[in-house]
Structures are given as structure tokens and as C-alpha cells.
Scaffold this motif. Structure first.
Motif, PDB file in Angstrom:
ATOM      1  N   LEU A  81       3.445  -2.535 -12.130  1.00 16.09           N
ATOM      2  CA  LEU A  81       2.882  -2.493 -10.416  1.00 16.09           C
ATOM      3  C   LEU A  81       3.652  -4.385 -10.306  1.00 16.09           C
ATOM      4  O   LEU A  81       2.718  -4.428 -11.386  1.00 16.09           O
ATOM      5  CB  LEU A  81       1.797  -2.083 -10.396  1.00 16.09           C
ATOM      6  CG  LEU A  81       0.774  -0.480 -10.167  1.00 16.09           C
ATOM      7  CD1 LEU A  81      -0.680  -0.652  -9.505  1.00 16.09           C
ATOM      8  CD2 LEU A  81       1.782  -0.382  -8.489  1.00 16.09           C
ATOM      9  N   LYS A  82       4.136  -4.052  -8.824  1.00 14.25           N
ATOM     10  CA  LYS A  82       3.654  -5.534  -8.081  1.00 14.25           C
ATOM     11  C   LYS A  82       2.840  -5.334  -7.206  1.00 14.25           C
ATOM     12  O   LYS A  82       3.324  -5.542  -5.703  1.00 14.25           O
ATOM     13  CB  LYS A  82       4.795  -6.019  -7.993  1.00 14.25           C
ATOM     14  CG  LYS A  82       5.904  -6.522  -9.663  1.00 14.25           C
ATOM     15  CD  LYS A  82       6.997  -7.058  -9.551  1.00 14.25           C
ATOM     16  CE  LYS A  82       7.638  -8.384  -9.425  1.00 14.25           C
ATOM     17  NZ  LYS A  82       8.131  -8.989  -9.682  1.00 14.25           N
ATOM     18  N   ASP A  83       1.020  -5.578  -7.042  1.00 15.94           N
ATOM     19  CA  ASP A  83       0.996  -5.586  -6.059  1.00 15.94           C
ATOM     20  C   ASP A  83       1.100  -6.587  -4.904  1.00 15.94           C
ATOM     21  O   ASP A  83       0.935  -7.432  -5.571  1.00 15.94           O
ATOM     22  CB  ASP A  83      -1.026  -5.492  -6.017  1.00 15.94           C
ATOM     23  CG  ASP A  83      -0.830  -3.552  -6.404  1.00 15.94           C
ATOM     24  OD1 ASP A  83      -1.297  -3.059  -4.819  1.00 15.94           O
ATOM     25  OD2 ASP A  83      -1.224  -3.047  -6.699  1.00 15.94           O
ATOM     26  N   VAL A  99      -0.070   5.540 -11.265  1.00 17.15           N
ATOM     27  CA  VAL A  99      -0.870   4.077 -12.103  1.00 17.15           C
ATOM     28  C   VAL A  99      -1.951   4.160 -12.670  1.00 17.15           C
ATOM     29  O   VAL A  99      -2.006   3.482 -13.944  1.00 17.15           O
ATOM     30  CB  VAL A  99      -1.668   3.606 -10.448  1.00 17.15           C
ATOM     31  CG1 VAL A  99      -2.816   2.977 -11.193  1.00 17.15           C
ATOM     32  CG2 VAL A  99      -0.938   3.466  -9.941  1.00 17.15           C
ATOM     33  N   LYS A 100      -2.274   5.198 -13.062  1.00 16.79           N
ATOM     34  CA  LYS A 100      -3.216   5.808 -14.150  1.00 16.79           C
ATOM     35  C   LYS A 100      -2.637   5.448 -15.333  1.00 16.79           C
ATOM     36  O   LYS A 100      -3.707   5.333 -16.829  1.00 16.79           O
ATOM     37  CB  LYS A 100      -3.807   7.077 -14.147  1.00 16.79           C
ATOM     38  CG  LYS A 100      -5.243   6.920 -12.810  1.00 16.79           C
ATOM     39  CD  LYS A 100      -6.099   8.064 -12.709  1.00 16.79           C
ATOM     40  CE  LYS A 100      -6.415   8.291 -11.568  1.00 16.79           C
ATOM     41  NZ  LYS A 100      -7.117   9.269 -11.503  1.00 16.79           N
ATOM     42  N   SER A 101      -2.332   6.622 -15.680  1.00 22.21           N
ATOM     43  CA  SER A 101      -0.972   6.241 -17.117  1.00 22.21           C
ATOM     44  C   SER A 101      -0.167   4.910 -16.836  1.00 22.21           C
ATOM     45  O   SER A 101       0.144   5.382 -18.087  1.00 22.21           O
ATOM     46  CB  SER A 101      -0.196   7.612 -16.768  1.00 22.21           C
ATOM     47  OG  SER A 101       1.174   7.598 -15.711  1.00 22.21           O
ATOM     48  N   GLY A 102       0.226   4.290 -16.046  1.00 20.43           N
ATOM     49  CA  GLY A 102       0.939   3.135 -16.181  1.00 20.43           C
ATOM     50  C   GLY A 102       2.101   3.679 -16.525  1.00 20.43           C
ATOM     51  O   GLY A 102       2.939   2.475 -17.173  1.00 20.43           O
ATOM     52  N   PHE A 125       1.971   8.814  -7.404  1.00 22.65           N
ATOM     53  CA  PHE A 125       1.371   7.504  -6.737  1.00 22.65           C
ATOM     54  C   PHE A 125       0.082   7.006  -7.518  1.00 22.65           C
ATOM     55  O   PHE A 125       0.676   6.109  -8.727  1.00 22.65           O
ATOM     56  CB  PHE A 125       1.369   6.794  -5.690  1.00 22.65           C
ATOM     57  CG  PHE A 125       0.717   5.359  -6.117  1.00 22.65           C
ATOM     58  CD1 PHE A 125       1.448   4.071  -6.439  1.00 22.65           C
ATOM     59  CD2 PHE A 125      -0.016   5.071  -4.380  1.00 22.65           C
ATOM     60  CE1 PHE A 125       0.440   2.552  -6.125  1.00 22.65           C
ATOM     61  CE2 PHE A 125      -0.905   3.755  -5.023  1.00 22.65           C
ATOM     62  CZ  PHE A 125      -0.704   2.818  -5.715  1.00 22.65           C
ATOM     63  N   ALA A 136       0.954  -1.328   0.056  1.00 26.09           N
ATOM     64  CA  ALA A 136      -0.409   0.100  -0.545  1.00 26.09           C
ATOM     65  C   ALA A 136       0.636   1.140   0.016  1.00 26.09           C
ATOM     66  O   ALA A 136       1.807   1.458   0.739  1.00 26.09           O
ATOM     67  CB  ALA A 136      -1.093   0.033   0.936  1.00 26.09           C
ATOM     68  N   ILE A 137       0.301   2.228  -0.561  1.00 23.46           N
ATOM     69  CA  ILE A 137       0.920   3.350  -0.610  1.00 23.46           C
ATOM     70  C   ILE A 137       0.080   4.399  -0.287  1.00 23.46           C
ATOM     71  O   ILE A 137      -0.962   4.365  -0.930  1.00 23.46           O
ATOM     72  CB  ILE A 137       1.639   3.539  -2.208  1.00 23.46           C
ATOM     73  CG1 ILE A 137       2.376   2.793  -2.439  1.00 23.46           C
ATOM     74  CG2 ILE A 137       2.293   5.276  -1.653  1.00 23.46           C
ATOM     75  CD1 ILE A 137       3.821   2.772  -2.147  1.00 23.46           C
ATOM     76  N   LEU A 186      -4.336  10.242   0.007  1.00 22.81           N
ATOM     77  CA  LEU A 186      -3.918   9.781  -0.659  1.00 22.81           C
ATOM     78  C   LEU A 186      -2.666  10.472  -1.505  1.00 22.81           C
ATOM     79  O   LEU A 186      -2.735  11.416  -1.639  1.00 22.81           O
ATOM     80  CB  LEU A 186      -5.368   9.072  -1.873  1.00 22.81           C
ATOM     81  CG  LEU A 186      -5.796   8.608  -1.367  1.00 22.81           C
ATOM     82  CD1 LEU A 186      -7.487   9.064  -2.594  1.00 22.81           C
ATOM     83  CD2 LEU A 186      -6.255   6.690  -1.158  1.00 22.81           C
TER      84      LEU A 186
END
Lengths: 273, 250
Positions: free
Chosen positions: A95-97, A88-91, A84, A72-73, A80
């Protein structure tokens, strides 16, 4: 081992390194992270133990991160993490959740020199579904008991902030024991410290159990207020005014750039230069 | 006026009703752990400890004073896997009627339209802690959806997976649900003062069981309010100063 400057310490993180960092309560080396940004480090594979906040958000905002492995970030009570979310939205980052204990387990495998570690839970989640590097096996001692196995996480560098270090490279961590795990798992460990003592920390039996011995530590830098704008234990609280401004401003890249500039002029500036 | 009556002269606010209700769900726990970003559950756990006369141990993550762990963050997870944590709290940006929870975001992973922090320890603790209390203040169809977009942690299923833990209850700003693990459905237990069953129905995007008569959630009495506004507020303020300041201003 000698005590080095923060910029010199930051130079020990090569581009493309797998860098492991601590959560806010454990001790975040923000002055060193700002020095990394100033240097323009690129393509980091950042591993957060097990979560992170401002440090990761600023490294992402400054374009230093290629891959993020995290549970988590969040900036906690402040909100929030803006850079970050944008990345995420722009890729723009891979990500390695993960989930918190999986990060610990991966580091524990590395600490033991093992290829993997089994862990309960996780089955039937979309966390597992999106981690092709995680496998499911049958418990070899009890058939029908499915269990997840996680590959070792072997960081190139561990970076964190501590209350006290000595000139031999011994590092006092108090009860923040997971920093010991970071140091044991990583190929090299670099540390910033609020205070440097001329004593040998290992000679004091009352606290030597909370000391990472120099055997694991490659460099120490003296960084008073080295966690700013974050807080550090009982020593100082987070700079709430700065954090509140960051949450609002960093919603745009231009606003983030202004906050980064302000941070580079902050208490850590002299250290990071 | 007595000291207790004086402190409790103001009627219970919604946050105080939540703290008191959650504390009721924790009664009898030997060890309650509270995760990150959880001021109301933290206050409820500290309340439970205060009235337990030493029977309930509380570990608040992020606290220095109310957390006795000395083996780093991994200690909570090790304890949970051994069955030594009785109760824990999880939230969810989305929660569905089968008690699947989503802490990751809205839309298709990974480039989600809305991204939340991440799964934290949910993917693990949901399986292992017997009394997981789901807590989400916002009670809307945006949160309580027919099906979550991303499963951070799954509700109970008949899949033979080792699962001594799971959801126990769901508490929101409107009401308290129990979770029936055999039938895998939420059951409305009570509606908070000032709210109605219709309001709960209108704002819940999944089916749930509803008895013919749904009682009101009990509000804390004068002694409970004095405890929340005194010792509990002081203790939780160490970890959540902004929250404690708001609590004082209710």
C-alpha cells in the motif's frame, strides 16, 4: 495510429507496469480492465487518480496488483470495496496511501519533467509518516516554513475511457481535464472510446481545447458501453443491480470469482475476448 | 392548505434537521465545496445556495450539473490553496477530542483490522479550508474515540505550520459541537430534538466542554422543509439518487 480491438489494447500493458487509471466520474475503461484480467496481467503498480472503485477492486480480486498507490478505494453509494479490504487485511498488496492532491502533484511533476513537486498540508499526518518516499524541506524563499515535496509519478501506461475518438488517435475528453494530465504524465496512453468518428477532432475549433492530441495517444479501441458495470457521464448510469450484487458476493473469493465470470459474459465480453 | 404548508405537513425528520443545521453553519460562505460520498452535506450546501440569492457558489464533486470546474479534480485543491474555498466537509471513521480525523482504518497500519476507503483530500484540505465542517451521523464511542488509530488529518496544533484552515464544527445524529481552535476542544452547542446531553456524554469517548444550559437544535420551519423536500431534493438527486429517494420517503 489505427483503431485496435480491446484485447489488443490490453496487450499493451506489460506485467509489472506502473498503470495509471481515472476515477469513476472521469471515465473508467472497465472493458479494457476486464480484458487485462482475462489476459492474466501480473504485478501491476496501480496508481488511481486520485481515487478508484470497482476497477481497482476487480483488478485486486483477480490477483493483478502488487502495489496500490491511492487516496481512497470505495464503491461509493454501494459500499466499501470488498477485495481491496481483504487484500489490505491479508497484506497481499503493498500500500502507498496518499491524499488526492498529492497524486495530482506527482503527475504534474512528471508532466513538467521535474523530479518533484511541493505541496501544502500533509505535515504531521500518518499519511506522511508511512511514505518514506515523501520528504519535508524548508521553503528556500522563507525559512521556518516547512513544506512537503513529492517525487514525480511517471506511469508506464495511462488507461481511461472517453466519449469520442477519431481515427488519427485524437481523443475528446469534454470537461474531464484530468485525463489530459494522465496522458501528459504517462510514457504511453491507451484509450477506449464509446464512439469513433471519421472526422479529425482537432479541426473543430469549438472542441479542440478538450482534445488530447494523438501525439500522446498510442492506441484507441472502440468500446461501446465500455465503462459497464460503471456508468459513463450522461450516456448511461451504473448498473445498480449488478453493483449491489457485487458488494455482497465479492465478500468471499468464491463469490468474487462468480461475479468476475458474470462480468466477463457482460456487455463488454465481445470486446474483451 | 397552501402549497408550502401541504409539502411541509409532515414533521421534520432527523435527516432534514441535519441538512438545515449544516446549512446554518455555511451561511455567508462565498464558495462551498462538497466532496465524495457526502449526500447530506451536499443537500445542505444546495440549501444554502438556494437561500443565498446568488451569494453562495456550490461545487458538488461527482455532480455534472452542480459543479462548474473545468480543470479536472485538481481545480478544487488549487482553489483551496489560494483561499478560494470557504467551507468543505470531512467525515471520519474515528474523530478524537483534539479534532484529529482518521479515514483509513482501525488497528495498526498497514494491515488494519478494519480498512476504510482512505484519506481522500483530508490531509491537505484540513490545513487550507477555513471552515471545515466535520460530519459523522453515527454518534458512538466507536467513532468518537480518545485518540485516533491513524491521523489522516491533524487538528490544530501550535507547530508553526502554514494552516489558514481547520475544523469549525462537528455535527452528528445527536448534536452539534463547535470547535474552539484556541483551546483545541469541542464545545457542545446544541442537542438535536429527541436527544439529551447525557446521551451525548454516554456515546462520546473524548472530553468536551459543556455549558450549563444546552439548547435544542432548531428544527426547520415549514418554508425550510418545503425547500428541502422540493428543490434541494431534486438537485441532490442528480448525484445521489438513492439518497434523494430515501429523503422523499422520510
Amino acid at each position: 495510429m489505427s483503431v485496435v480491438g480491446v484485447a489488443e489494447l490490453a496487450a499493451m500493458v506489460p506485467d509489472g507496469a506502473k498503470l495509471v487509471i481515472a476515477k469513476d466520474e472521469s471515465g473508467v475503461a472497465m472493458a479494457a480492465a476486464l480484458a487485462l484480467i482475462r489476459r492474466g496481467v501480473k504485478n501491476l503498480h496501480l496508481v488511481t487518480v486520485p481515487v478508484s472503485g470497482l476497477e481497482t477492486d476487480m483488478l485486486i480480486g483477480a490477483g493483478c496488483v502488487a502495489t496500490l498507490e491511492t487516496s481512497a478505494i470505495t464503491l461509493g453509494e454501494f459500499g466499501l470495496a470488498p477485495c481491496f479490504s481483504r487484500a489490505v487485511k491479508s497484506g497481499s498488496i503493498k500500500l502507498k496511501d496518499a491524499t488526492c492532491p498529492a497524486i495530482y502533484a506527482g503527475l504534474q511533476a512528471a508532466q513538467k519533467g521535474l523530479p518533484f513537486m511541493p505541496l501544502r498540508g500533509i505535515l504531521e499526518t500518518d499519511v506522511l509518516a508511512n511514505r518514506p518516499d515523501w520528504k519535508v524541506i524548508d521553503n528556500p524563499f522563507e525559512s521556518g516554513d516547512r513544506i512537503v515535496v513529492l517525487p514525480a509519478i511517471v506511469p508506464d501506461v495511462a488507461l481511461f475511457h472517453v466519449p469520442l475518438a477519431d481515427r488519427h488517435g485524437n481523443v475528446f475528453i469534454g470537461r474531464q481535464r484530468e485525463l489530459m494530465l494522465l496522458a501528459h504524465a504517462a510514457r504511453s496512453t491507451i484509450v477506449t472510446a464509446e464512439h469513433i468518428t471519421d472526422d479529425n477532432l482537432l479541426e473543430d475549433e469549438a472542441r479542440s481545447g478538450s482534445v488530447i492530441p494523438a501525439l500522446y495517444v498510442n492506441a484507441v479501441a472502440h468500446a461501446p458501453r465500455g465503462a459497464w458495470p460503471l456508468g459513463f457521464g450522461d450516456a448511461y448510469p451504473a448498473d445498480a443491480a449488478w453493483m449491489s450484487r457485487y458488494i455482497t458476493e465479492a465478500r468471499t473469493p468464491a463469490g468474487f470469482a462468480r461475479m468476475l465470470e458474470a462480468a466477463l459474459q457482460g456487455p463488454g465480453a465481445r470486446l474483451a475476448a | 392548505m397552501s402549497a408550502v404548508a401541504e409539502v411541509a405537513a409532515r414533521a421534520a425528520g432527523p435527516t432534514e434537521v441535519l441538512i438545515h443545521s449544516i446549512a446554518g453553519l455555511l451561511a455567508g460562505s462565498r464558495h462551498v465545496a462538497v466532496g465524495a460520498s457526502s449526500p447530506i452535506p451536499g443537500a445542505a450546501a444546495l440549501y444554502t445556495r438556494a437561500v443565498s440569492e446568488g451569494a453562495t457558489r456550490v461545487s458538488v464533486l461527482g455532480s455534472r450539473r452542480h459543479n462548474a470546474f473545468t480543470n479536472g479534480g485538481v481545480e478544487l485543491f488549487d482553489l483551496a490553496a489560494q483561499g478560494r474555498i470557504d467551507a468543505f466537509f470531512l467525515g471520519g471513521g474515528q474523530i478524537d477530542g483534539a479534532a484529529n480525523i482518521n479515514l483509513v482504518g482501525v488497528g495498526s497500519y498497514p494491515q488494519m483490522e478494519v480498512r476504510w476507503p482512505g484519506s481522500f483530500g483530508s490531509a491537505y484540505l484540513y490545513y487550507l479550508v477555513p471552515r471545515v465542517i466535520l460530519f459523522r451521523e453515527e454518534h458512538t464511542r466507536r467513532v468518537f474515540v480518545p485518540k485516533v488509530d491513524f491521523v489522516s488529518a491533524p487538528g490544530p496544533r501550535d507547530d508553526g505550520i502554514y494552516r489558514p484552515g481547520g475544523p469549525h464544527a462537528l455535527i452528528t445524529s445527536l448534536c452539534l459541537f463547535d470547535f474552539d481552535r484556541a483551546r483545541k476542544r469541542f464545545v457542545l452547542r446544541s442537542v438535536h430534538p429527541g436527544h439529551t446531553v447525557e446521551e451525548v456524554r454516554d456515546n462520546t469517548g473524548f472530553d468536551f466542554d459543556c455549558p450549563a444550559q444546552v439548547p435544542a437544535t432548531p428544527a426547520p420551519d415549514a418554508a425550510a422543509l418545503a425547500l428541502i423536500r422540493g428543490q434541494v431534493r431534486e438537485e441532490i438527486g442528480e448525484t445521489y439518487p438513492k439518497f434523494a429517494a430515501q429523503l422523499a420517503a422520510v
